[in-house]
Design an enzyme around this catalytic site. Structure first.
Site, short mmCIF file in Angstrom:
data_model
loop_
_atom_site.label_atom_id
_atom_site.label_comp_id
_atom_site.label_asym_id
_atom_site.label_seq_id
_atom_site.Cartn_x
_atom_site.Cartn_y
_atom_site.Cartn_z
N HIS A 10 55.52 27.77 67.39
CA HIS A 10 56.21 28.83 68.11
C HIS A 10 55.25 29.69 68.92
O HIS A 10 54.10 29.86 68.55
CB HIS A 10 56.95 29.74 67.12
CG HIS A 10 57.94 29.01 66.28
ND1 HIS A 10 58.24 29.39 64.99
CD2 HIS A 10 58.70 27.92 66.53
CE1 HIS A 10 59.14 28.56 64.48
NE2 HIS A 10 59.43 27.66 65.39
N LYS A 40 49.30 36.51 66.67
CA LYS A 40 49.72 36.55 65.27
C LYS A 40 48.52 36.40 64.33
O LYS A 40 47.67 35.54 64.52
CB LYS A 40 50.70 35.42 64.95
CG LYS A 40 52.06 35.57 65.60
CD LYS A 40 52.98 34.42 65.21
CE LYS A 40 54.33 34.54 65.89
NZ LYS A 40 55.19 33.39 65.58
N TYR A 74 53.08 37.57 58.87
CA TYR A 74 52.22 37.67 60.04
C TYR A 74 52.43 38.98 60.76
O TYR A 74 53.53 39.42 61.02
CB TYR A 74 52.36 36.48 60.98
CG TYR A 74 53.72 35.89 61.18
CD1 TYR A 74 54.46 36.20 62.31
CD2 TYR A 74 54.26 35.00 60.25
CE1 TYR A 74 55.71 35.64 62.51
CE2 TYR A 74 55.51 34.45 60.43
CZ TYR A 74 56.23 34.78 61.57
OH TYR A 74 57.47 34.24 61.76
N ASP A 125 63.35 23.33 65.79
CA ASP A 125 61.99 22.81 65.76
C ASP A 125 61.96 21.29 65.97
O ASP A 125 61.05 20.77 66.61
CB ASP A 125 61.29 23.18 64.46
CG ASP A 125 60.91 24.66 64.42
OD1 ASP A 125 60.91 25.32 65.48
OD2 ASP A 125 60.62 25.15 63.31
#
Length: 193
Positions: free
Chosen positions: A66, A75, A135, A171
């Protein structure tokens, strides 16, 4: 408490290791401290974050790869419970490390963190019965400006430590790196600007 930042083969991707105080009662660590992060700004580690995300996934769940371009979202990933394989892929069109990735196995014992800036796609897979992944991000989530790269894109060749991932439909149907590079939004990740 001491913070150690390890560089990887991709200079922008960093592994963050914290000193941990541990005794028979348990442990204590500083997960994030602005002044210590700022002391490593020369390596590209940010000292300010705007959002904290937390997920829980069952064994072999694979999330990613992502990324988001508006606002840019770096992140800092960690695994406070369980064990997961964390990965960051360079998706900058003009980068000398385009399509290369860095990965670590992070868990609630080694307490490692993986930092990747906004111009990278990130993902993970759960190696334990379940894992929780947190994250810190440098941008707030914007569904209109986020996308993904297929987890098993052969042009990237990630050596995932599992054979049969559990994937979301989103995904499993994600685009290839080559398709991403054809999109006008990819230019937002140019290293020149």
């Amino acid at each position: 408490m001491k913070l150690t930042v390890h560089e990887t083969a991709i200079p922008e991707v960093l592994v963050v290791e914290h000193e941990v105080f541990e005794d028979e009662r348990g442990f204590f660590m500083e997960v994030y401290r602005a002044d210590q992060f700022a002391a490593h700004a020369n390596l590209g580690l940010p000292s300010e974050f705007v959002q904290l995300n937390h997920s829980r996934s069952a064994r072999h769940v694979t999330r990613g790869l992502h990324f988001q371009w508006e606002p840019p979202m770096g992140k800092l990933m960690r695994v406070p419970r369980g064990e997961a394989f964390l990965v960051a892929v360079d998706i900058r069109p003009d980068s000398p490390t385009l399509g290369r990735y860095e990965s670590i196995v992070a868990n609630d014992r080694n307490r490692l963190q993986l930092w990747a800036p906004a111009s990278f796609a990130r993902g993970f897979c759960t190696l334990s019965e379940f894992a929780e992944v947190e994250y810190l991000t440098t941008g707030t989530y914007n569904s209109a400006a986020e996308s993904g790269i297929r987890w098993n894109d052969p042009d990237i060749g990630i050596q995932w430590p599992i054979e049969e991932p559990v994937l979301s439909r989103k995904d499993s149907e994600a685009q290839s790196l080559a398709d991403w590079l054809k999109r006008p939004e990819a230019q937002a990740f140019s290293t020149g600007g």
